[in-house]
Scaffold this active site. Structure first.
Site, mmCIF file in Angstrom:
data_model
loop_
_atom_site.group_PDB
_atom_site.id
_atom_site.type_symbol
_atom_site.label_atom_id
_atom_site.label_comp_id
_atom_site.label_asym_id
_atom_site.label_seq_id
_atom_site.Cartn_x
_atom_site.Cartn_y
_atom_site.Cartn_z
ATOM 1 N N LYS A 33 0.853 -1.193 0.000
ATOM 2 C CA LYS A 33 0.000 0.000 0.000
ATOM 3 C C LYS A 33 0.881 1.233 0.000
ATOM 4 O O LYS A 33 1.814 1.321 0.802
ATOM 5 C CB LYS A 33 -0.901 0.011 1.236
ATOM 6 C CG LYS A 33 -1.771 1.270 1.332
ATOM 7 C CD LYS A 33 -2.844 1.123 2.393
ATOM 8 C CE LYS A 33 -2.495 1.715 3.716
ATOM 9 N NZ LYS A 33 -2.539 3.186 3.791
ATOM 10 N N ASP A 60 -3.645 4.242 -2.031
ATOM 11 C CA ASP A 60 -4.622 4.731 -1.047
ATOM 12 C C ASP A 60 -4.655 6.258 -1.056
ATOM 13 O O ASP A 60 -3.999 6.911 -0.255
ATOM 14 C CB ASP A 60 -4.218 4.192 0.328
ATOM 15 C CG ASP A 60 -5.243 4.519 1.405
ATOM 16 O OD1 ASP A 60 -6.390 4.842 1.046
ATOM 17 O OD2 ASP A 60 -4.898 4.427 2.603
ATOM 18 N N LYS A 62 -7.771 8.032 -1.301
ATOM 19 C CA LYS A 62 -9.038 8.452 -0.674
ATOM 20 C C LYS A 62 -9.667 9.673 -1.355
ATOM 21 O O LYS A 62 -9.819 10.741 -0.756
ATOM 22 C CB LYS A 62 -8.830 8.762 0.814
ATOM 23 C CG LYS A 62 -8.390 7.560 1.645
ATOM 24 C CD LYS A 62 -8.392 7.897 3.118
ATOM 25 C CE LYS A 62 -8.025 6.732 4.016
ATOM 26 N NZ LYS A 62 -6.625 6.288 3.885
ATOM 27 N N ASP A 65 -14.616 14.298 -4.033
ATOM 28 C CA ASP A 65 -14.844 15.569 -4.735
ATOM 29 C C ASP A 65 -16.143 15.417 -5.526
ATOM 30 O O ASP A 65 -16.846 14.414 -5.356
ATOM 31 C CB ASP A 65 -13.640 15.874 -5.651
ATOM 32 C CG ASP A 65 -13.443 17.369 -5.892
ATOM 33 O OD1 ASP A 65 -14.451 18.075 -6.128
ATOM 34 O OD2 ASP A 65 -12.298 17.827 -5.849
ATOM 35 N N ILE A 66 -16.472 16.366 -6.381
ATOM 36 C CA ILE A 66 -17.689 16.200 -7.179
ATOM 37 C C ILE A 66 -17.487 15.025 -8.145
ATOM 38 O O ILE A 66 -16.346 14.704 -8.519
ATOM 39 C CB ILE A 66 -18.069 17.489 -7.939
ATOM 40 C CG1 ILE A 66 -16.955 17.927 -8.883
ATOM 41 C CG2 ILE A 66 -18.429 18.610 -6.964
ATOM 42 C CD1 ILE A 66 -17.368 19.037 -9.835
ATOM 43 N N ASN A 68 -17.754 14.396 -11.305
ATOM 44 C CA ASN A 68 -16.991 14.542 -12.547
ATOM 45 C C ASN A 68 -15.490 14.611 -12.290
ATOM 46 O O ASN A 68 -14.688 14.031 -13.026
ATOM 47 C CB ASN A 68 -17.482 15.796 -13.290
ATOM 48 C CG ASN A 68 -16.885 15.892 -14.667
ATOM 49 O OD1 ASN A 68 -16.983 14.940 -15.448
ATOM 50 N ND2 ASN A 68 -16.231 17.013 -14.956
ATOM 51 N N THR A 124 -11.168 6.046 11.186
ATOM 52 C CA THR A 124 -11.058 5.593 12.593
ATOM 53 C C THR A 124 -10.719 6.748 13.526
ATOM 54 O O THR A 124 -10.863 6.641 14.732
ATOM 55 C CB THR A 124 -10.005 4.473 12.738
ATOM 56 O OG1 THR A 124 -8.917 4.769 11.885
ATOM 57 C CG2 THR A 124 -10.586 3.130 12.385
ATOM 58 N N ARG A 216 3.436 -0.905 10.581
ATOM 59 C CA ARG A 216 4.565 -0.915 11.516
ATOM 60 C C ARG A 216 5.043 -2.278 11.967
ATOM 61 O O ARG A 216 6.260 -2.466 12.089
ATOM 62 C CB ARG A 216 4.232 -0.002 12.709
ATOM 63 C CG ARG A 216 4.349 1.457 12.337
ATOM 64 C CD ARG A 216 3.613 2.362 13.292
ATOM 65 N NE ARG A 216 2.176 2.214 13.168
ATOM 66 C CZ ARG A 216 1.289 2.942 13.846
ATOM 67 N NH1 ARG A 216 1.699 3.850 14.707
ATOM 68 N NH2 ARG A 216 0.001 2.769 13.655
HETATM 69 O O1 C5P Z 1 1.284 0.678 11.090
HETATM 70 P P1 C5P Z 1 -0.113 0.156 10.974
HETATM 71 O O2 C5P Z 1 -0.177 -1.360 10.806
HETATM 72 O O3 C5P Z 1 -1.020 0.659 12.074
HETATM 73 O O4 C5P Z 1 -0.609 0.773 9.597
HETATM 74 C C1 C5P Z 1 -1.872 0.592 9.094
HETATM 75 C C2 C5P Z 1 -2.055 1.337 7.807
HETATM 76 O O5 C5P Z 1 -3.425 1.344 7.506
HETATM 77 C C3 C5P Z 1 -1.609 2.794 7.851
HETATM 78 O O6 C5P Z 1 -1.189 3.166 6.534
HETATM 79 C C4 C5P Z 1 -2.886 3.521 8.205
HETATM 80 O O7 C5P Z 1 -2.900 4.847 7.755
HETATM 81 C C5 C5P Z 1 -3.922 2.690 7.467
HETATM 82 N N1 C5P Z 1 -5.288 2.781 7.977
HETATM 83 C C6 C5P Z 1 -5.640 2.513 9.287
HETATM 84 N N2 C5P Z 1 -6.939 2.611 9.693
HETATM 85 C C7 C5P Z 1 -7.878 2.966 8.838
HETATM 86 C C8 C5P Z 1 -7.551 3.226 7.505
HETATM 87 C C9 C5P Z 1 -6.237 3.139 7.107
HETATM 88 O O8 C5P Z 1 -4.789 2.160 10.092
HETATM 89 N N3 C5P Z 1 -9.130 3.011 9.239
#
Ligand code: C5P
Length: 240
Positions: A33, A60, A62, A65-66, A68, A124, A216
């Site tokens: 990702k 990723d 995300k 926007d409108i 179009n 989240t 991580r």
């Molecule tokens: O380091 P970690 O395993 O927490 O990373 C999770 C990845 O998933 C990060 O890139 C984080 O931004 C993304 N993410 C998340 N929770 C979400 C959406 C995306 O942890 N709801």
């Protein structure tokens, strides 16, 4: 349907990226990702360079926007040959449909696979309080997430990003023919960092996750390759 364990390459630039992925043997075909930081810093060439290694990519960005504008943006993204992309479900049904249409047009023009379109429901970082007082939602968080996942599904998205702890409820209410891609994955005994509601790969499989996103615990490990293999094996061999 079982998807990959996706390694979240949350690094700042090309040098850090290649320092990390060069540790992996050439025959490890990762799905990775990449997000806003790397894409805005390095541009689409970084996507092509990662694809050249034979990796699959979850881009990723995300979009929100409108319709179009999202369609035009997704048409460009669709040309790249990535496997997964994201939009905010809060952009509404017309925007999600436009995103999908843009992906289909771009990928067909370029002769590459059409990426799966994943919707973000509520981030989240949004609390019940923010949902009520700033987004002015009448629904509580669980009902809001289910409603947005249903909206995404009927607007041609292929799945949602969600907590592994919510997959069971979502599968019951939204259906099994939809992808549930879950971050918040931690090996047992590993610190939660800033994630509060986590699951191990085996637990996520039992809850019904279709694919995992792990950052991580792999990229900050002393041995990222070993950490990746341990977690992938747990994910691939888990009971479902
Ligand atoms: O380091 P970690 O395993 O927490 O990373 C999770 C990845 O998933 C990060 O890139 C984080 O931004 C993304 N993410 C998340 N929770 C979400 C959406 C995306 O942890 N709801």
């Amino acid at each position: 349907m079982q998807g990959p364990l996706i390694v979240s390459l949350d690094v700042a630039d090309r040098a850090d990226l290649f320092e990390l992925i060069d540790k992996f043997p050439k025959d490890d075909k990762l799905t990775v990702k990449i997000g806003m930081e790397l894409f805005y810093g390095e541009g689409p060439q970084i996507v092509r360079d990662i694809l050249d290694r034979g990796y699959d990519i979850f881009l990723d960005l995300k979009l929100h926007d409108i319709p179009n504008t999202v369609k035009s943006g997704m048409r460009q993204i669709g040309r790249l040959g990535v496997t997964f992309v994201t939009v905010h479900a809060l952009g509404g049904s017309e925007m999600i449909k436009a995103a999908k249409q843009g992906l289909i047009e771009g990928s067909e023009e370029a002769g590459v696979q059409t990426p799966k379109l994943l919707a973000v429901t509520e981030l989240t970082s949004i609390t019940e309080e923010v949902l009520k007082n700033e987004q002015n939602s009448r629904l509580d968080m669980v009902d809001q997430v289910v409603a947005l996942a249903k909206l995404a599904k009927r607007s041609n998205a292929d799945g949602v990003i969600t907590s592994p702890l919510e997959v069971k409820a979502l599968r019951e209410q939204v259906g099994d023919d939809f992808w549930y891609v879950t971050p918040g994955i931690r090996p047992s005994g590993y610190p939660k960092d800033d994630q509060s509601r986590t699951a191990t790969p085996a637990e996520a499989a039992q809850f019904g996750s279709t694919a995992l996103v792990v950052g991580r615990p792999i990229i900050k490990a002393d041995d990222p390759v070993a950490a990746y293999h341990t977690m992938s094996e747990e994910w691939n061999n888990a009971k479902r």
